[in-house]
Design a protein around this motif. Sequence first.
Motif, PDB file in Angstrom:
ATOM      1  N   ASP A  49       0.829  -1.206   0.000  1.00  0.00           N
ATOM      2  CA  ASP A  49       0.000   0.000   0.000  1.00  0.00           C
ATOM      3  C   ASP A  49       0.865   1.258   0.000  1.00  0.00           C
ATOM      4  O   ASP A  49       0.578   2.228  -0.717  1.00  0.00           O
ATOM      5  CB  ASP A  49      -0.923   0.023   1.220  1.00  0.00           C
ATOM      6  CG  ASP A  49      -2.112  -0.901   1.084  1.00  0.00           C
ATOM      7  OD1 ASP A  49      -2.501  -1.211  -0.063  1.00  0.00           O
ATOM      8  OD2 ASP A  49      -2.659  -1.314   2.122  1.00  0.00           O
ATOM      9  N   PHE A  53       1.192   4.308  -2.683  1.00  0.00           N
ATOM     10  CA  PHE A  53       1.055   5.705  -2.271  1.00  0.00           C
ATOM     11  C   PHE A  53       2.192   6.539  -2.866  1.00  0.00           C
ATOM     12  O   PHE A  53       1.968   7.636  -3.408  1.00  0.00           O
ATOM     13  CB  PHE A  53       1.048   5.802  -0.747  1.00  0.00           C
ATOM     14  CG  PHE A  53       0.981   7.207  -0.219  1.00  0.00           C
ATOM     15  CD1 PHE A  53      -0.223   7.906  -0.212  1.00  0.00           C
ATOM     16  CD2 PHE A  53       2.109   7.835   0.285  1.00  0.00           C
ATOM     17  CE1 PHE A  53      -0.291   9.215   0.276  1.00  0.00           C
ATOM     18  CE2 PHE A  53       2.056   9.131   0.778  1.00  0.00           C
ATOM     19  CZ  PHE A  53       0.846   9.819   0.768  1.00  0.00           C
ATOM     20  N   THR A 153      -2.771  14.633  -1.063  1.00  0.00           N
ATOM     21  CA  THR A 153      -2.116  13.564  -1.817  1.00  0.00           C
ATOM     22  C   THR A 153      -3.164  12.593  -2.356  1.00  0.00           C
ATOM     23  O   THR A 153      -4.311  12.554  -1.896  1.00  0.00           O
ATOM     24  CB  THR A 153      -1.138  12.797  -0.915  1.00  0.00           C
ATOM     25  OG1 THR A 153      -1.838  12.302   0.235  1.00  0.00           O
ATOM     26  CG2 THR A 153       0.014  13.688  -0.473  1.00  0.00           C
ATOM     27  N   PRO A 155      -4.661   9.095  -2.401  1.00  0.00           N
ATOM     28  CA  PRO A 155      -4.607   8.014  -1.408  1.00  0.00           C
ATOM     29  C   PRO A 155      -4.283   6.656  -2.021  1.00  0.00           C
ATOM     30  O   PRO A 155      -4.499   6.411  -3.209  1.00  0.00           O
ATOM     31  CB  PRO A 155      -6.015   8.028  -0.807  1.00  0.00           C
ATOM     32  CG  PRO A 155      -6.888   8.615  -1.871  1.00  0.00           C
ATOM     33  CD  PRO A 155      -6.031   9.608  -2.595  1.00  0.00           C
ATOM     34  N   ALA A 156      -3.782   5.770  -1.174  1.00  0.00           N
ATOM     35  CA  ALA A 156      -3.552   4.370  -1.536  1.00  0.00           C
ATOM     36  C   ALA A 156      -3.707   3.549  -0.258  1.00  0.00           C
ATOM     37  O   ALA A 156      -2.995   3.797   0.718  1.00  0.00           O
ATOM     38  CB  ALA A 156      -2.171   4.163  -2.132  1.00  0.00           C
ATOM     39  N   HIS A 160      -3.051   8.496   3.211  1.00  0.00           N
ATOM     40  CA  HIS A 160      -3.561   9.706   2.586  1.00  0.00           C
ATOM     41  C   HIS A 160      -3.206  10.891   3.485  1.00  0.00           C
ATOM     42  O   HIS A 160      -2.684  10.709   4.581  1.00  0.00           O
ATOM     43  CB  HIS A 160      -5.083   9.629   2.400  1.00  0.00           C
ATOM     44  CG  HIS A 160      -5.844   9.608   3.697  1.00  0.00           C
ATOM     45  ND1 HIS A 160      -5.932   8.483   4.493  1.00  0.00           N
ATOM     46  CD2 HIS A 160      -6.537  10.577   4.343  1.00  0.00           C
ATOM     47  CE1 HIS A 160      -6.663   8.745   5.563  1.00  0.00           C
ATOM     48  NE2 HIS A 160      -7.034  10.015   5.505  1.00  0.00           N
ATOM     49  N   ALA A 235       0.917  11.293   6.288  1.00  0.00           N
ATOM     50  CA  ALA A 235       0.064  10.166   5.901  1.00  0.00           C
ATOM     51  C   ALA A 235       0.017   9.107   6.998  1.00  0.00           C
ATOM     52  O   ALA A 235      -1.012   8.450   7.200  1.00  0.00           O
ATOM     53  CB  ALA A 235       0.559   9.554   4.592  1.00  0.00           C
TER      54      ALA A 235
END
Length: 265
Positions: A49, A53, A153, A155-156, A160, A235
């Motif tokens: 993840d 990002f 940013t 998100p992933a 975020h 994040a």
Amino acid sequence: MRDEEVTVSKVDIARAAIRAGTFSGHTSGIARDHVQGNIVILPQSLASDFLRFCQRNPKPCPVLAVSEPGDPMLPKLGRDIDIRTDVPRYRVWRRGELIDESTDIRKLWRDDLVTFVIGCSFSFEQALLDAGLSLRHIDQNRNVAMYRTNIQTEPAGPFHGPMVVSMRPLRAADAIRAIQVTSRFPDVHGAPVHIGDPSLIGIKELSLPDYGDAVEVMRDELPLFWACGVTPQAAITQARPEFCITHAPGAMLITDLLNHQLAAF
């Protein structure tokens, strides 16, 4: 060859002091020819993840290296770099809360930890200095000023949050030159993301940075804002991972790579 040997010697001395815990300050202006990196260390379960990002946000999060799970060495960046000891000051996070700062994380190391090294704007500062530009935070031996913005940013997974930027004040002609110089270094944030009025990106007061040290902006100067590798720490406060380690803002990993090797053209 003689100049390279002197530079390498300075890197070895700096790394030895960091490894011994006798230097824990900011690294702006240290080993100026060498690439420096922001650090994020996460459990392997979150590594995919976080990599996505970074890929979705290459301006603040340009990835220089990713380790194998559990491996503290980073051979791509240095012949003997040990990520557990070679950052001047680490931050330890649990569930998005900063719980400790340390100069050595060997006792915290786990077999599932993955290290991400993200490009740092300190790496393009030598190119700015070589171009004849003066950087006030270096002249005053301060950490660069960093701010959280209203730029969001992409998100992933759980990651975020807002982009963090670093700021350097320059006169208009020097600002144009700085844009030209830093645009050659996309792996360490590239050209600025904003110039001028800080309120347009959500910064209320330049004298009160969220990280680092404030520097004065003179009447004939413009503030220039570059995307910053502290963005992942913003994040992390949103993702709230069970466990995470980062560098303290401004206290970077100094690598064996030379800054000119990252120039795109």
